[in-house]
Scaffold this active site. Structure first.
Site, PDB file in Angstrom:
ATOM      1  N   SER A   1     -41.228  70.706-103.345  1.00  0.00           N
ATOM      2  CA  SER A   1     -41.716  70.956-104.708  1.00  0.00           C
ATOM      3  C   SER A   1     -42.801  72.026-104.727  1.00  0.00           C
ATOM      4  CB  SER A   1     -42.278  69.667-105.314  1.00  0.00           C
ATOM      5  OG  SER A   1     -41.351  68.620-105.212  1.00  0.00           O
TER       6      SER A   1
HETATM    7  N1  SAH Z   1     -41.259  65.170-101.734  1.00  0.00           N
HETATM    8  C1  SAH Z   1     -40.463  66.223-101.109  1.00  0.00           C
HETATM    9  C2  SAH Z   1     -39.559  66.967-102.069  1.00  0.00           C
HETATM   10  C3  SAH Z   1     -38.560  66.091-102.669  1.00  0.00           C
HETATM   11  S1  SAH Z   1     -37.049  66.831-103.182  1.00  0.00           S
HETATM   12  C4  SAH Z   1     -41.333  67.187-100.331  1.00  0.00           C
HETATM   13  O1  SAH Z   1     -42.546  67.054-100.337  1.00  0.00           O
HETATM   14  O2  SAH Z   1     -40.756  68.056 -99.671  1.00  0.00           O
HETATM   15  C5  SAH Z   1     -36.249  65.282-103.553  1.00  0.00           C
HETATM   16  C6  SAH Z   1     -35.748  64.539-102.342  1.00  0.00           C
HETATM   17  O3  SAH Z   1     -35.277  63.273-102.776  1.00  0.00           O
HETATM   18  C7  SAH Z   1     -34.569  65.221-101.652  1.00  0.00           C
HETATM   19  O4  SAH Z   1     -34.848  65.418-100.298  1.00  0.00           O
HETATM   20  C8  SAH Z   1     -33.424  64.218-101.849  1.00  0.00           C
HETATM   21  O5  SAH Z   1     -32.514  64.187-100.761  1.00  0.00           O
HETATM   22  C9  SAH Z   1     -34.171  62.915-101.984  1.00  0.00           C
HETATM   23  N2  SAH Z   1     -33.436  61.840-102.654  1.00  0.00           N
HETATM   24  C10 SAH Z   1     -32.528  61.935-103.647  1.00  0.00           C
HETATM   25  N3  SAH Z   1     -32.096  60.718-104.005  1.00  0.00           N
HETATM   26  C11 SAH Z   1     -32.732  59.819-103.228  1.00  0.00           C
HETATM   27  C12 SAH Z   1     -32.703  58.394-103.119  1.00  0.00           C
HETATM   28  N4  SAH Z   1     -31.918  57.647-103.891  1.00  0.00           N
HETATM   29  N5  SAH Z   1     -33.511  57.801-102.201  1.00  0.00           N
HETATM   30  C13 SAH Z   1     -34.311  58.542-101.399  1.00  0.00           C
HETATM   31  N6  SAH Z   1     -34.376  59.901-101.443  1.00  0.00           N
HETATM   32  C14 SAH Z   1     -33.597  60.527-102.354  1.00  0.00           C
END
Ligand code: SAH
Length: 214
Positions: free
Chosen positions: A61
Site C-alpha cells: 500500500s
Molecule cells: N499489508 C500489505 C499490503 C496488502 S495488499 C503490505 O503491507 O504490503 C492485500 C493483501 O491481502 C494481498 O497480499 C492479498 O493476497 C491478501 N489477501 C486477500 N484476501 C485475503 C484473505 N482472505 N486472507 C488473507 N489475506 C488476503
C-alpha cells in the site's frame, strides 16, 4: 516520504479529522526500511508515496495509507494486533514497532513465506505470519486489541468482530472490489456493541476466499 505523508494528511484533514498523525506512528514510518519489502527492481521507488507491485497481482500500500490506518488503530504499547493481508510484510513491520505482538494472515502462501523471511531477517521478532484465509481470523490468539484489514471487503467479516476485545478497534476498507471503498473504523464498546465510522475513500485489492462465497 515523511514530508509527502504529512502533506497528504494536511490535504485530507477535512475528511479524516486528523491534522497530523501521532508522533509514534511517524517515528515507526521513519524507522522501517520500506525498500526491503519491495521487489529489488522497485527499490528506487520505495520512498515515494505510492503503492507498488509485489507480485501475485498484489501491492504494497501507499505509505500515507499505511500511516493513516496505523494511526486510526490508536494502538498502545502492550497491544496484541491482528493484520489480515500480510502482503509484503511492511504494514506488519510498522505495527510491530508500536505494539507488543503482531499476528498477520495472508492467503497467498508464497507471499506469507516471503514476508516472514524478510521480517525475520530484519529482526522483527514480535511478528508471526501464517498462510490462511483471514476471514476466519486467528482464534488461537484472540481476542485482539486491534485488527487491521488491508484488502477490500464488502462486509466486515463477523469472525473478526467476534475476535476483537471490548474497547478494541478494527480498521478496514469496506466496499465492493474494483471500485473505491470507504476506510472504516469499527469500535467495539465495553458492552460489546459496535459503532462504525467512515473516514476516507480508498482503493484496495480485494479480500479473496470465504468472503467471495458469502
Ligand atoms: N499489508 C500489505 C499490503 C496488502 S495488499 C503490505 O503491507 O504490503 C492485500 C493483501 O491481502 C494481498 O497480499 C492479498 O493476497 C491478501 N489477501 C486477500 N484476501 C485475503 C484473505 N482472505 N486472507 C488473507 N489475506 C488476503
Amino acid at each position: 516520504m515523511l514530508r509527502e505523508i504529512e502533506q497528504e494528511v494536511a490535504y485530507t484533514r477535512s475528511m479524516t479529522g486528523r491534522q497530523s498523525l501521532d508522533d509514534r506512528v511517524m517515528a515507526a514510518m521513519e524507522a522501517v526500511p520500506r525498500h526491503q519489502f519491495v521487489p529489488v527492481g522497485a527499490r528506487a521507488q520505495a520512498y515515494y508515496n505510492g503503492p507498488l507491485s509485489i507480485g501475485h497481482g498484489q501491492t504494497i500500500s501507499q505509505p500515507y495509507i499505511v500511516a493513516l490506518m496505523t494511526d486510526l488503530l490508536e494502538t498502545a504499547a502492550d497491544d496484541v494486533v491482528l493484520e489480515v493481508g500480510t502482503g509484503s510484510g511492511y504494514q506488519a513491520a510498522v505495527l510491530s514497532r508500536l505494539v507488543r505482538q503482531v499476528y498477520s494472515l495472508e492467503i497467498v502462501e508464497a507471499l506469507s513465506e516471503r514476508a516472514a523471511d524478510v521480517l525475520a531477517r530484519l529482526g522483527y521478532s514480535n511478528v508471526e505470519c501464517r498462510a490462511g484465509d483471514g476471514y476466519h481470523g486467528w482464534p488461537e490468539h484472540a481476542p485482539f486489541d486491534g485488527i487491521l484489514v488491508t484488502a477490500a471487503t464488502p462486509v466486515i467479516p463477523p469472525p473478526l468482530v467476534a475476535q476483537l476485545k471490548p474497547g478494541g478497534r478494527l480498521v478496514a476498507p469496506v466496499g465492493q472490489p474494483y471500485s473505491s471503498q470507504e476506510l472504516t473504523v469499527l469500535e467495539k464498546l465495553a458492552g460489546g456493541k459496535t459503532t462504525v465510522r467512515d473516514i476516507l475513500a480508498v482503493v484496495f485489492v480485494p479480500l479473496t476466499g470465504e468472503v467471495e462465497r458469502r
